[in-house]
Every structure is written in structure tokens, then in C-alpha cells.
Design an enzyme around this catalytic site. Structure first.
Site, PDB file in Angstrom:
ATOM      1  N   CYS A 162       0.844  -1.201   0.000  1.00 59.32           N
ATOM      2  CA  CYS A 162       0.000   0.000   0.000  1.00 59.32           C
ATOM      3  C   CYS A 162       0.879   1.250   0.000  1.00 59.32           C
ATOM      4  CB  CYS A 162      -0.920   0.022   1.216  1.00 59.32           C
ATOM      5  SG  CYS A 162      -0.061   0.138   2.795  1.00 59.32           S
ATOM      6  N   CYS A 183       2.369   2.087   3.375  1.00 59.59           N
ATOM      7  CA  CYS A 183       3.541   1.269   3.723  1.00 59.59           C
ATOM      8  C   CYS A 183       4.790   1.830   3.050  1.00 59.59           C
ATOM      9  CB  CYS A 183       3.320  -0.167   3.272  1.00 59.59           C
ATOM     10  SG  CYS A 183       1.777  -0.857   3.888  1.00 59.59           S
ATOM     11  N   ASP A 229       3.862  25.014 -33.667  1.00 60.92           N
ATOM     12  CA  ASP A 229       4.879  25.511 -34.577  1.00 60.92           C
ATOM     13  C   ASP A 229       4.516  24.967 -35.963  1.00 60.92           C
ATOM     14  OD1 ASP A 229       7.403  26.543 -35.513  1.00 60.92           O
ATOM     15  OD2 ASP A 229       8.091  24.464 -35.537  1.00 60.92           O
TER      16      ASP A 229
END
Length: 711
Positions: free
Chosen positions: A21, A24, A400
Site C-alpha cells: 500500500c 507502507c 509551430d
């Protein structure tokens, strides 16, 4: 910690296996920072990587991650994937579930408080939750309030007030929730793992007169690599022999194989489909395009998006607040209103469970990692969660012209001889003169001569000279020829250029073409029109962007207004800005940001660098093999393909939408559950399903980003 201090320490990067997780990962980061010899550390949860500044050992790092049984290896190594059987991998959870079922059956026959029932539930809790309790108790002693702390207090409290069945269920469902979170992140990371696995680990090399197979780490720049049909190319390089079609989908996202011959560039990880190729190695294994892409994507997955930064900050204060709310719910009603202690302690424990921020914490990372990985597989490099979110909010896009909306390679579109002179001979002379010119359009004329197999290089040119800003001249066979702008011939000729010729010149210029005149001091011999061809898909891309709701598409160019207007009309942009210097482009982008707030700029990543930097999101064309584009842009379209832009916009918008949905849902479901406390309706069962259900929903919602395709 300051950057200066970081630079004084040795930097080491490691891969980490075993994260379950995000919380953790944060705890592991904190533990590593407290190791002797470590001045700073950062964990990239998305890429499962750890960066350490200082001096420590892998053994010490694994001790810091012992609470999760983390494995740590140097960055360049790879974990050996050990596929454990399902029953073995989840044996503790399965055993815990079996005792939970036994306890439930016993409760039906013997009652919830019978010794056999309590014993079965107790064994279920111990087997399934011993790791949870170990960490929960440690955190409680350190006054660290995270998910495990909340769950530990809730389970023990439920057992104390006699709710053994619900306590065991909390343990089981928390384990399932963690497994889901781990699975979802592994699924999201799979996009990058697939990139890491596409390059061969060895290649056939010719050294001297010997052909041998060597590990890619041992291949040197300049080695000749032999790649047979059906084999993957192991290193970046230049083709020195052979012709083939190469599938570059892994790098650029192009679905159609690209023809490769001598002097063409090829990339590691691409598939040689047809002929035998001999390739001169141009880069070390760590410098290949695919290696850079993987590195940049992993770094991008670790970069915290604005929404993730909000969630992290929110969760930091949210968990302690939930602890105090739960305490208040458990204690205040009995003390102030003489309510039943058992009922309100139960309600307080339910608040702890529903307040667990699992869903909230996972809501953003799973979406960002999934989206960036999906983009990389489709040939789009997004360099961070911040750029992903900002791209989703773009309202105007500036382009551009040269090399972006157009191919960037001038070609002769019209060759119009004006006299009875041999037109082939005249074109040969013109190409011979242009061969000595530095003018950007000279290459177009020489290419036309080469396509017609004209021997222009064999023609002797005498007294060649450049006429500054107007053209060139030179003698061929005692005749002086001039090539230049119409203005040059207005000055040269003793008479005016004929009206019909002027009309032709004006017509060509209005079509966006640059007109060059070839002739002598007494007559015009030919007109040559040169143009930068519009990309085949430019018009379609602009149309798609407008359909997707982009309010403004603006073409920026240094070209004259006539050429700009012709190209702009052809591709369908809403606005045209012509005759711009680089600083003018920069100023215009700043003005555009003031007007639309979120503005993207698409360019080649080199001469458009200032404008790219000034935009909200800078997008570089043709990132594959272009270090500048990879380094300067926020997003790089790896193939030189503007068609990837609508896909990038759709993916970013979808990601932004899903992140907002996840955060709103995570907080909303908890708020609704907490409101059930007021009438006393909140139960541990509701709390459990609100927490686990929310985690499952936001996880699956984030993984939907894998379904966004480049169509």
C-alpha cells in the site's frame, strides 16, 4: 534537505519488491531516512523504486522494510519472478477465513458467546491479523496513526465488547483490501514491466572475422550487430548493410512497420520483420532510447500530481482527526447523556473502521501510474502526474508550423520552364548552382534533380557568388545564370517581368509556396516553386481537437503572411500568427496563457524551447532518438506523428476525471457512513463494506484508464 547537501552524498537507486500500500511505502521511506549514514531518501511507489542519499547496505534497507518483508536490489538488476501457487501465497488469509466460517457455524448452534465460537473467532483474528497487530501496536507506541493503527484498535475494541465475529471479519476484509491494492498497483506497473522485457538480453556481434553472441552489457559502441528476420534489435544503432521493415510499435506506438536501409537509425526493442540487417551500435545499453523512456516513465510515476499532493496532505491530518472523532463518539454520549456504553463504544469502533483512508490514499496513484503506463505503450511519454493533469485541463493549443503541422522538408512543387530551352538541361544547371548554395531551399532543388537522375555534380561552375538576401549567380559554359527571388530579376532585367509571369508568381505565393526565378540578365528561363508539405494527418488532427472541445488552435511561424495563411487554411487552425521571431513566439504564448490559463505548445523541442517552456504543457514531436525532446518537453510524441495528440488529450482528460471521481467518492462514502452515527445506525458491517467497497471501486475505476485506446 537541500539539493546541495544531497549532492555531497552518494546517490544509490534500488528496486523494491513487496509494497502492499502507499502508506507502507511512506513508512518505509521514513524508516530508511532514520538509518545511520543516510542523509535523505525517497520512495517512488508507482515504480517501486527507492533513492538513497548516503551510505548504507541492502541488509539495512531490508531491515527498514522488515514490517512488509520487502526485498531490495540495485536498480539495474531485475527481480526473479517467483509465481507462488494461489493457496500457498494466501494460505494465512484462507486459514483465517476457514476459522471465521467455523466460528459463524458455531455461533448459529451454540450462540455468539460460547467458548467454541469465541475460540474459533479468536484463532481467525490471530492467524489473519498478527502482522497487522504487530505494526499497529508499534505505531500506537510511537503515536503514529495510520491505517494499521486504526484497524488494530478497532479489532481489539470489538473483541473486548464481545463482537468477536465482526472483529474477525474486519481482519479478513482488511487483508482482502490490501491484496486488492497490491494487485491494482502491480497491474498498473505492468505497462512498464512490458517495456523492460521487450529488449533482448544478448545479441550476435561481429568482431573482426568472428561472429559471437554476447550479453548486451558487453556490447561496445562501434560493434557491428547482426539481426536476422524475426529477431528483436538489442541496441540503438545505424544500419550499415541490408534493407528491412522494422516494427517500432514498442518505442513510437506506430502500428505500421517502417522501412529501414543503410544510414537509417534503429532502436533497441524494435522487431526486424523481413531482411537481414547489419547495424553499427551507437549507444551503450543504459543510454538507448528504450532505457531512457523506461527511466523517464518511472520517474514520472513517482512525481506527485497536484491532486496526489492534496491527498497526502489531507491524509496526514485526516487520520488523527478520525481517532479523536471515534473517541468522542465512544465517550461523549455515555458521559453527557448517560447512554449505553457498549452501544457507543461499538459506534466509535465503527467510526475507526469507516475512517480508514485506504480508498483515498490509493485513489490518485493507481490512476496516474495506469495512465502514464498506457501512454508509454502507445508511444507517448508523459513526464509526470502534474503534466498529465494539466494536459487534461488544456483549452488552447499552439503549433509551430515547420516540422509540426508540416513535414519540415521542402520539396519542389512546381517547375515551370518559360522558353524553348531544354528543360532537363536547365534543371541540371540550376541544381549545380544550388549545390554551392547555403540556402535552406537548395536541398529541395537538388533532391528533385537526384530523383530525375540528373548529373548536376559533374557540371563545372565558375565565378560562383552569393547575392546577399536575393539569390546566387555563376557561369556555366560562358553563360552567367542567376537564381533568386522575383525581386532580384526586377533589378536585373532591362524590361519588367511580363504581367502573365507576375500573375503566375502571385498565384503560387498565395498557395503558400516560395517562388524562385532562374534566368540570365536578359530573360527569365524558369520558375521553381518550393513548399514545405503539410503532414497528411494535420487537418484531421486539428478537426479532432476541435471536436474534443479545444477552443483555440493557433499556428505560429516565422514565414511570411501569405505562406502562413495558405498553410493555416489548409490545416484548419482557428488563428494564424506569422513573421514571428523566437522571442515573439514566447511573448505570444504568455499572452495566450493570460487569456486561456491552460495552454499547450507543440514543437520540435529544439528551436521552440522558449515557447515550450512558457506554455502550461510543452509537447515535443518525434521524441524517439531525440535527446533534446526527451529532456525539454513535458510530453513527447515518440513517433513523429501529430496523430498521437488527440489520444493524449483524451487520456489526460479521462485521468483527470477519474482522479476527481475517486477523491469525491472516497470522501463522500465516508461522510455518508459517518452521518449514520447520529441516529446510531452505523455498524461494523456497514463500516467494513464502506471501506473495502470504496477501495475496490476506486481501484477498478483507476484501471479503466488501461482501456483508453489510440484510435
Amino acid at each position: 534537505m537541500s539539493n546541495a547537501l544531497e549532492k555531497t552524498n552518494e546517490k544509490n537507486v534500488y528496486r523494491v519488491q513487496g509494497f502492499t500500500c502507499a502508506g507502507c511505502a511512506n513508512k518505509f521511506e521514513t524508516n530508511v531516512k532514520h538509518l545511520d549514514g543516510v542523509s535523505n531518501a525517497s520512495v517512488n511507489f508507482g515504480a517501486s523504486k527507492l533513492t538513497v542519499y548516503g551510505d548504507t547496505t541492502i541488509e539495512e534497507l531490508e531491515k527498514a522494510g522488515a514490517f512488509e518483508k520487502l526485498k531490495v536490489i540495485p536498480e539495474k538488476q531485475k527481480f526473479e519472478e517467483k509465481k507462488e501457487p494461489f493457496l500457498k501465497k494466501h494460505s494465512m488469509v484462507i486459514a483465517s477465513f476457514v476459522f471465521l466460517v467455523i466460528g459463524w457455524i458455531s455461533g448459529q448452534f451454540n450462540g455468539e458467546q460460547h467458548v467454541a465460537t469465541v475460540l474459533a473467532y479468536g484463532v481467525s483474528i490471530l492467524i489473519g491479523g498478527y502482522r497487522l497487530f504487530l505494526e499497529g501496536f508499534k505505531n500506537l507506541l510511537r503515536l503514529q496513526f495510520d491505517m494499521r493503527t486504526l484497524m488494530t484498535i478497532a479489532v481489539i475494541g470489538a473483541a473486548i465488547i464481545g463482537q468477536w465475529g465482526e472483529a474477525a471479519t474486519v481482519v479478513i476484509l482488511f487483508a482482502i483490501s490490501e491484496a486488492l491494492e497490491s494487485f491494482s498497483m502491480d497491474k498498473a506497473r505492468q505497462s512498464i514491466r512490458s517495456l523492460m522485457d521487450i529488449t533482448p538480453k544478448e545479441a550476435m556481434i561481429r568482431r573482426g572475422d568472428k561472429e559471437l553472441t554476447v550479453e548486451v552489457d558487453e556490447i561496445q559502441i562501434g560493434d557491428i550487430m547482426i539481426v536476422k528476420p524475426g529477431q528483436k534489435i538489442a541496441m540503438d544503432g545505424i544500419v550499415v548493410k541490408g534493407i528491412s521493415a522494422v516494427n517500432q510499435a514498442a518505442i513510437t506506438g506506430e502500428s505500421v512497420p517502417v522501412s529501414k536501409s543503410v544510414d537509417d537509425e534503429v532502436f533497441a526493442g524494435t522487431l526486424n520483420e523481413e531482411g537481414l540487417l547489419e547495424i553499427k551500435v551507437a549507444k551503450h545499453v543504459d543510454d538507448t532510447t528504450i532505457a531512457k523512456i523506461i527511466h523517464l516513465v518511472e520517474e514520472a510515476q513517482g512525481e506527485r500530481a497536484p491532486s496526489q499532493a492534496f491527498v497526502d496532505l489531507f491524509a496526514k491530518y485526516y487520520t488523527p482527526v478520525i481517532m479523536f472523532i471515534a473517541l468522542g463518539v465512544a465517550v461523549l454520549p455515555p458521559l453527557l447523556f448517560e447512554s449505553d456504553w457498549s452501544k457507543w463504544v461499538y459506534q466509535g469502533l465503527a467510526v475507526l473502521v469507516v475512517g480508514c483512508p485506504c480508498a483515498l490514499v490509493i485513489s490518485t496513484p493507481v490512476s496516474i501510474v495506469t495512465a502514464i503506463g498506457n501512454a508509454a505503450r502507445n508511444g507517448v511519454l508523459i513526464k509526470g502526474g502534474m503534466h498529465l493533469e494539466e494536459m487534461g485541463a488544456i483549452k488552447a493549443i499552439a503549433f509551430d508550423k515547420t516540422g509540426t503541422l508540416t513535414k519540415g522538408v521542402p520539396v519542389v512543387t512546381d517547375y515551370l520552364p518559360q522558353t524553348i530551352i531544354n528543360s532537363i538541361e536547365l534543371l541540371t544547371i540550376v541544381a549545380a548552382l544550388e549545390n554551392g548554395s547555403q540556402h535552406p531551399l537548395a536541398s529541395a532543388i537538388m533532391k528533385k534533380a537526384e530523383d530525375n537522375k540528373l548529373p548536376y555534380q559533374s557540371i563545372a561552375i565558375e565565378e560562383f557568388s552569393s547575392i546577399t538576401g536575393k539569390g546566387i549567380k555563376g557561369n556555366v559554359n560562358d553563360e552567367t545564370y542567376y537564381i533568386g527571388s522575383p525581386n532580384l530579376f526586377e533589378e536585373l532585367l532591362t524590361y519588367e517581368i511580363p504581367t502573365t509571369l507576375k500573375e503566375t508568381i502571385t498565384k503560387l505565393q498565395n498557395q503558400g509556396k516560395t517562388v524562385m526565378v532562374a534566368g540570365t540578365s536578359t530573360e527569365v528561363l524558369a520558375l521553381l516553386a518550393v513548399a514545405d508539405e503539410v503532414r497528411d494527418n494535420s487537418k484531421k488532427v486539428i478537426q479532432q481537437l476541435h471536436i474534443l472541445g479545444i477552443q483555440k488552435t493557433i499556428m505560429l511561424t516565422g514565414d511570411n503572411k501569405g505562406t502562413a495563411a495558405a498553410i493555416g487554411k489548409q490545416v484548419g487552425v482557428t488563428d494564424i500568427q506569422a513573421e514571428l521571431l523566437p522571442q515573439d513566439k514566447l511573448t505570444f504564448i504568455k499572452e495566450l496563457r493570460n487569456q486561456y490559463d491552460h495552454v499547450a505548445m507543440v514543437g520540435d523541442g529544439v528551436n521552440d524551447a522558449p515557447a515550450l517552456a512558457a506554455s502550461t504543457v510543452g509537447i515535443a514531436m518525434g521524441g524517439a532518438g531525440t535527446d533534446t525532446a526527451l529532456e525539454t518537453a513535458d510530453i513527447a510524441l515518440m513517433a513523429d506523428d501529430l496523430g498521437k495528440l488527440p489520444f493524449t488529450l483524451k487520456l489526460s482528460r479521462k485521468a483527470l476525471s477519474i482522479i476527481k471521481q475517486n477523491i469525491t467518492f472516497s470522501l463522500g462514502i465516508k461522510l455518508i457512513a459517518l452521518l449514520l452515527v447520529i441516529p446510531g445506525w452505523l455498524t461494523l458491517w456497514i463500516a467494513i463494506f464502506a471501506d473495502m467497497g470504496a477501495t475496490l471501486i476506486v481501484t477498478l475505476n483507476g484501471l479503466r484508464l488501461l482501456r483508453v485506446k489510440d484510435k
